[in-house]
Design an enzyme around this catalytic site. Structure first.
Site, short mmCIF file in Angstrom:
data_model
loop_
_atom_site.label_atom_id
_atom_site.label_comp_id
_atom_site.label_asym_id
_atom_site.label_seq_id
_atom_site.Cartn_x
_atom_site.Cartn_y
_atom_site.Cartn_z
N HIS A 8 10.20 -3.36 5.36
CA HIS A 8 10.48 -1.96 5.21
C HIS A 8 9.91 -1.66 3.84
O HIS A 8 10.52 -1.73 2.80
CB HIS A 8 12.03 -1.49 5.39
CG HIS A 8 12.49 -0.22 5.10
ND1 HIS A 8 13.63 0.31 5.83
CD2 HIS A 8 11.63 0.81 4.71
CE1 HIS A 8 13.38 1.57 5.47
NE2 HIS A 8 12.44 1.85 4.80
N GLU A 191 20.29 6.08 7.50
CA GLU A 191 20.21 6.12 6.11
C GLU A 191 21.04 7.37 5.32
O GLU A 191 22.03 7.16 4.80
CB GLU A 191 18.59 6.61 5.72
CG GLU A 191 18.47 6.39 4.26
CD GLU A 191 17.07 6.80 3.86
OE1 GLU A 191 16.18 7.41 4.64
OE2 GLU A 191 16.46 6.36 2.82
N1 ADE Z 1 9.63 7.93 3.13
C1 ADE Z 1 9.51 7.01 2.06
N2 ADE Z 1 10.64 6.67 1.85
C2 ADE Z 1 11.60 7.04 2.80
C3 ADE Z 1 13.09 6.87 2.90
N3 ADE Z 1 13.99 5.83 2.17
N4 ADE Z 1 13.51 7.47 3.75
C4 ADE Z 1 13.10 8.27 4.67
N5 ADE Z 1 11.52 8.37 4.56
C5 ADE Z 1 11.13 7.79 3.59
ZN ZN Z 2 11.98 3.63 4.21
#
Ligand code: ADE
Ligand code: ZN
Length: 330
Positions: A8, A191
């Site tokens: 990631h 997230e």
């Molecule tokens: N693009 C880059 N970093 C990201 C993240 N943490 N969450 C969503 N989109 C992203």
């Molecule tokens: Zn990401």
């Protein structure tokens, strides 16, 4: 150095301030400052994901040519190799660059050249094309159609950018197309969005891994499913602190994820913005969260188990983790 797979990381999030300034000069693109230290200082405080994304997308205007994309990826891949990364599965956001007037071909050829060099130097690395969820499902289908002629440059698709209000189900068609093409499927979920986004990514998009997944912890049935089906979570502790999903690194739920038997991995997400590469993430979870060497070895094994790699490479890397655990270098 702990050997691991980084699963990631956004190549655009590895744009360090000094390269940003160099590319801005090379391409005549104005920046708010031409002092890398001053630019880096501005990355110290993001209110949330959107505040970060606003800076991240603005900076990407400096990327114009195939050479720029090469230089960006080459810098990350060599830094990652130094961080112990044996296998890197790297996200890119082509829609951003197309929106900036860059031909898709320049993006893929530039990144592809850097990946080929890294492979020649002994690292395993592949690209995952992400759909920007705030641009919607039709734009994702359109991007995938246009990316397929460059199929040799990527192994899978992902979903990123602003999460809340853009649920996974909007991308069903793009993910069905990707599956039909034999591409791997992952998605950011949980997230900032709730556990229902994680569930939908599994049920509607058929993802093989969940990127982040933190908010799945709010739903015990979902936790049991992730554990029982051994769905990997690509967790990004420094990112979660930088974007205020977690107040302090000491409060991060990574140890709880491991206790619950989830297949957690550790990753850097956007290392140029969030305080470091994956070796820095490992150092932070070790010192601030007290993650033991046994658990660091579990995280590394999880990363190789979750990687889209072939079995011969996987067993060689797992052997390296055993060797690290037998004699952890200090
Ligand atoms: N693009 C880059 N970093 C990201 C993240 N943490 N969450 C969503 N989109 C992203
Ligand atoms: Zn990401």
């Amino acid at each position: 150095m702990l050997p691991l797979a980084e699963l990631h990381v956004h190549v655009e999030g590895t744009l360090e301030a000094d390269l940003l300034v160099r590319l801005a000069r090379r391409n005549g693109v104005p920046l708010p400052s031409d002092d890398p230290a001053e630019l880096t200082a501005r990355y110290a405080d993001f209110a949330d994901l959107q505040a970060f994304l606003d800076v991240y997308y603005a900076n990407l205007a400096v990327l114009r040519t195939e050479e720029d994309f090469h230089d960006l990826a080459a810098a990350y891949l060599s830094r990652a190799a130094a961080a112990g990364v044996r296998r890197a599965e790297v996200f890119c956001d082509p829609q951003t660059h197309v929106r900036n007037g860059v031909p898709l071909e320049a993006v893929f050829r530039g990144l592809g050249a850097a990946f080929a060099e890294a492979r020649a130097a002994g690292m395993s690395a592949d690209l995952v094309v992400c759909f920007l969820r705030d641009l919607g499902g039709d734009a994702a289908v359109d991007l995938l159609r246009r990316a397929l002629p460059h199929r040799e440059h990527f192994i899978g698709v992902g979903l990123d950018s602003a999460e809340v209000g853009h649920p996974p189900a909007l991308f069903r068609e793009a993910y069905e197309m990707a599956a039909a093409e034999g591409l791997h499927r992952v998605a950011h979920a949980g997230e900032e969005g709730g556990p229902e986004y994680v569930r939908e990514a599994l049920d509607v998009l058929g993802v093989e891994r969940v990127d982040h997944g933190n908010r799945a912890l709010e739903d015990p049935d979902l936790v049991a499913r992730l554990r029982d089906e051994r769905v990997p979570l690509t967790v990004c502790p420094l990112s979660n602190v930088a974007l205020k999903g977690v107040p302090r690194i000491e409060d991060h739920p990574l140890p709880r994820m491991l206790e619950l038997g989830l297949v957690a991995t550790v990753n850097s997400d956007d290392p140029a913005y969030f305080g470091g590469y994956v070796d820095d993430v490992v150092a932070a979870v070790r010192t601030a969260l007290g993650v033991s060497d046994d658990d660091l070895a579990v995280l590394a094994r999880n990363s190789f188990a979750a990687a889209f790699a072939d079995d011969a490479d996987r067993s060689r890397w797992l052997g390296e983790v055993d060797a690290w655990r037998a004699a952890p270098p200090r």
